[in-house]
Design a protein around this motif. Sequence first.
Motif, PDB file in Angstrom:
ATOM      1  N   TYR A   1       0.849  -1.179   0.000  1.00 34.18           N
ATOM      2  CA  TYR A   1       0.000   0.000   0.000  1.00 34.18           C
ATOM      3  C   TYR A   1       0.894   1.241   0.000  1.00 34.18           C
ATOM      4  O   TYR A   1       0.816   2.067  -0.882  1.00 34.18           O
ATOM      5  CB  TYR A   1      -0.944   0.012   1.194  1.00 34.18           C
ATOM      6  CG  TYR A   1      -2.206  -0.789   0.980  1.00 34.18           C
ATOM      7  CD1 TYR A   1      -2.916  -0.716  -0.214  1.00 34.18           C
ATOM      8  CD2 TYR A   1      -2.701  -1.637   1.969  1.00 34.18           C
ATOM      9  CE1 TYR A   1      -4.076  -1.445  -0.412  1.00 34.18           C
ATOM     10  CE2 TYR A   1      -3.858  -2.375   1.785  1.00 34.18           C
ATOM     11  CZ  TYR A   1      -4.540  -2.278   0.583  1.00 34.18           C
ATOM     12  OH  TYR A   1      -5.691  -3.007   0.381  1.00 34.18           O
ATOM     13  N   SER A   2       1.773   1.366   1.010  1.00 34.41           N
ATOM     14  CA  SER A   2       2.687   2.512   1.024  1.00 34.41           C
ATOM     15  C   SER A   2       4.145   2.087   1.023  1.00 34.41           C
ATOM     16  O   SER A   2       4.960   2.679   0.322  1.00 34.41           O
ATOM     17  CB  SER A   2       2.412   3.410   2.235  1.00 34.41           C
ATOM     18  OG  SER A   2       2.814   2.793   3.436  1.00 34.41           O
TER      19      SER A   2
ATOM     20  N   PRO B   1      -4.248   6.189  -3.227  1.00 37.07           N
ATOM     21  CA  PRO B   1      -4.652   6.783  -1.937  1.00 37.07           C
ATOM     22  C   PRO B   1      -6.123   7.149  -1.857  1.00 37.07           C
ATOM     23  O   PRO B   1      -6.645   7.353  -0.751  1.00 37.07           O
ATOM     24  CB  PRO B   1      -3.767   8.030  -1.830  1.00 37.07           C
ATOM     25  CG  PRO B   1      -3.343   8.334  -3.231  1.00 37.07           C
ATOM     26  CD  PRO B   1      -3.257   7.007  -3.926  1.00 37.07           C
TER      27      PRO B   1
ATOM     28  N   VAL C   1      -7.711   1.239   0.352  1.00 39.02           N
ATOM     29  CA  VAL C   1      -6.703   1.961   1.137  1.00 39.02           C
ATOM     30  C   VAL C   1      -7.346   2.582   2.377  1.00 39.02           C
ATOM     31  O   VAL C   1      -6.807   2.498   3.489  1.00 39.02           O
ATOM     32  CB  VAL C   1      -6.017   3.042   0.280  1.00 39.02           C
ATOM     33  CG1 VAL C   1      -5.293   4.055   1.156  1.00 39.02           C
ATOM     34  CG2 VAL C   1      -5.035   2.392  -0.686  1.00 39.02           C
TER      35      VAL C   1
ATOM     36  N   ASP D   1      -3.754   6.646   3.419  1.00 38.18           N
ATOM     37  CA  ASP D   1      -3.680   7.461   2.207  1.00 38.18           C
ATOM     38  C   ASP D   1      -2.570   8.495   2.324  1.00 38.18           C
ATOM     39  O   ASP D   1      -1.845   8.764   1.360  1.00 38.18           O
ATOM     40  CB  ASP D   1      -5.025   8.135   1.923  1.00 38.18           C
ATOM     41  CG  ASP D   1      -5.497   9.013   3.071  1.00 38.18           C
ATOM     42  OD1 ASP D   1      -5.150   8.730   4.236  1.00 38.18           O
ATOM     43  OD2 ASP D   1      -6.221   9.993   2.800  1.00 38.18           O
TER      44      ASP D   1
ATOM     45  N   ILE E   1       0.817   6.904   1.747  1.00 39.43           N
ATOM     46  CA  ILE E   1       1.074   6.667   0.324  1.00 39.43           C
ATOM     47  C   ILE E   1       1.489   7.959  -0.361  1.00 39.43           C
ATOM     48  O   ILE E   1       2.430   7.974  -1.179  1.00 39.43           O
ATOM     49  CB  ILE E   1      -0.175   6.074  -0.358  1.00 39.43           C
ATOM     50  CG1 ILE E   1      -0.475   4.682   0.208  1.00 39.43           C
ATOM     51  CG2 ILE E   1       0.024   6.005  -1.876  1.00 39.43           C
ATOM     52  CD1 ILE E   1      -1.807   4.117  -0.230  1.00 39.43           C
ATOM     53  N   ARG E   2       0.829   9.044  -0.034  1.00 39.06           N
ATOM     54  CA  ARG E   2       1.196  10.338  -0.628  1.00 39.06           C
ATOM     55  C   ARG E   2       2.628  10.721  -0.250  1.00 39.06           C
ATOM     56  O   ARG E   2       3.379  11.251  -1.083  1.00 39.06           O
ATOM     57  CB  ARG E   2       0.203  11.416  -0.206  1.00 39.06           C
ATOM     58  CG  ARG E   2      -1.174  11.254  -0.856  1.00 39.06           C
ATOM     59  CD  ARG E   2      -2.126  12.407  -0.505  1.00 39.06           C
ATOM     60  NE  ARG E   2      -3.343  12.331  -1.300  1.00 39.06           N
ATOM     61  CZ  ARG E   2      -4.437  11.673  -0.962  1.00 39.06           C
ATOM     62  NH1 ARG E   2      -4.471  11.034   0.215  1.00 39.06           N
ATOM     63  NH2 ARG E   2      -5.494  11.641  -1.752  1.00 39.06           N
TER      64      ARG E   2
END
Length: 241
Positions: free
Chosen positions: A95-96, A127, A132, A145, A148-149
Motif C-alpha cells: 500500500y505505502s 490513496p 486503502v 492514504d 502513500i502520498r
Amino acid sequence: MTIQDLADEIGVIPKTIERWITQGKVPYRRHQYATAAALHVDVTTLWDDERNLDTATDLTKAEIAAVYPHRHTVPSGLWREIYGRAERRLDVLVYSGLFLSEDPVFHDLVRAKVAAGVQVRILLGDPDCTAVRQRGIDEGHQIMDGKIRNALVLYRPLMRSHPDVGFRLHDSTLYNSIYRADDEMLVNPHVYGFGAYMAPVMHLRRLPGGGLFDTYAHSIDHTWDKARPITEQDVASITGA
C-alpha cells in the motif's frame, strides 16, 4: 509452448514428451518437476501420483527459508541484500511501503538495477480508493492514504531521473505486502488491527515443484496487470506538491 520448446527447456528429446501425452507414460520425477516449473503449475496438476503429493508438500515447506514474528524483527540489511541479488526482476507490492521509500540506499539500488537491465516494478495503493481507506481503519490510524502520498513524494526524484522504473497505483485489497527479487521474496501478511511492521514476515526461496513462492508471485503479476501507470505529473496532482 510447443513440444520442442518444452523439450529444450527441460533437456529431453521431443519424442519423450510425445509419449507422455499420447501414451500416458509417466516421466521420471526429476522431469515431472522440471516440466511443472517450466509450465508454472503444480506438479500434481499434470500427474496424479501420490508420491508427488508428498514431495510437493515437502518442497513447499522447503521454500520457507525463515519466518520472523514481526516485520521489525527482520534483520535490517536483509531487504537490501535480497534486492541487491536481483538480476532479472525487482518487485514491490504494497500500500505505502513507506520504510522503503524513506531509504536512500534502496533508491540507489533501484537506479543501479535499472542500469543493469533489471525490470523494476513498484506498486503502491491508490490513496483515494476504498481498499486503502479501509486498511487505514483496520490498522487503527486512518492515515494510510497520507502515508502513500508521502511515499509518492519521496519517489518523485526517482521517477524523474529513471522513467524506466515501473510505478503503478492499484486499488486491490491486499492481504500481503510482497517484496520480490528473482526467485526470492519477503511476504508480510496483513493482520487485522495491526500495522504491517507488527505482522509476521516469511522469507521464501523458489524451488521447482514447490507451489508457495509461485502463488505469491502470481499475485504480484495479477495486481500489476490491473493497476494503472503513474507519472510524475500524476504525483503532483495526487499530493498537491
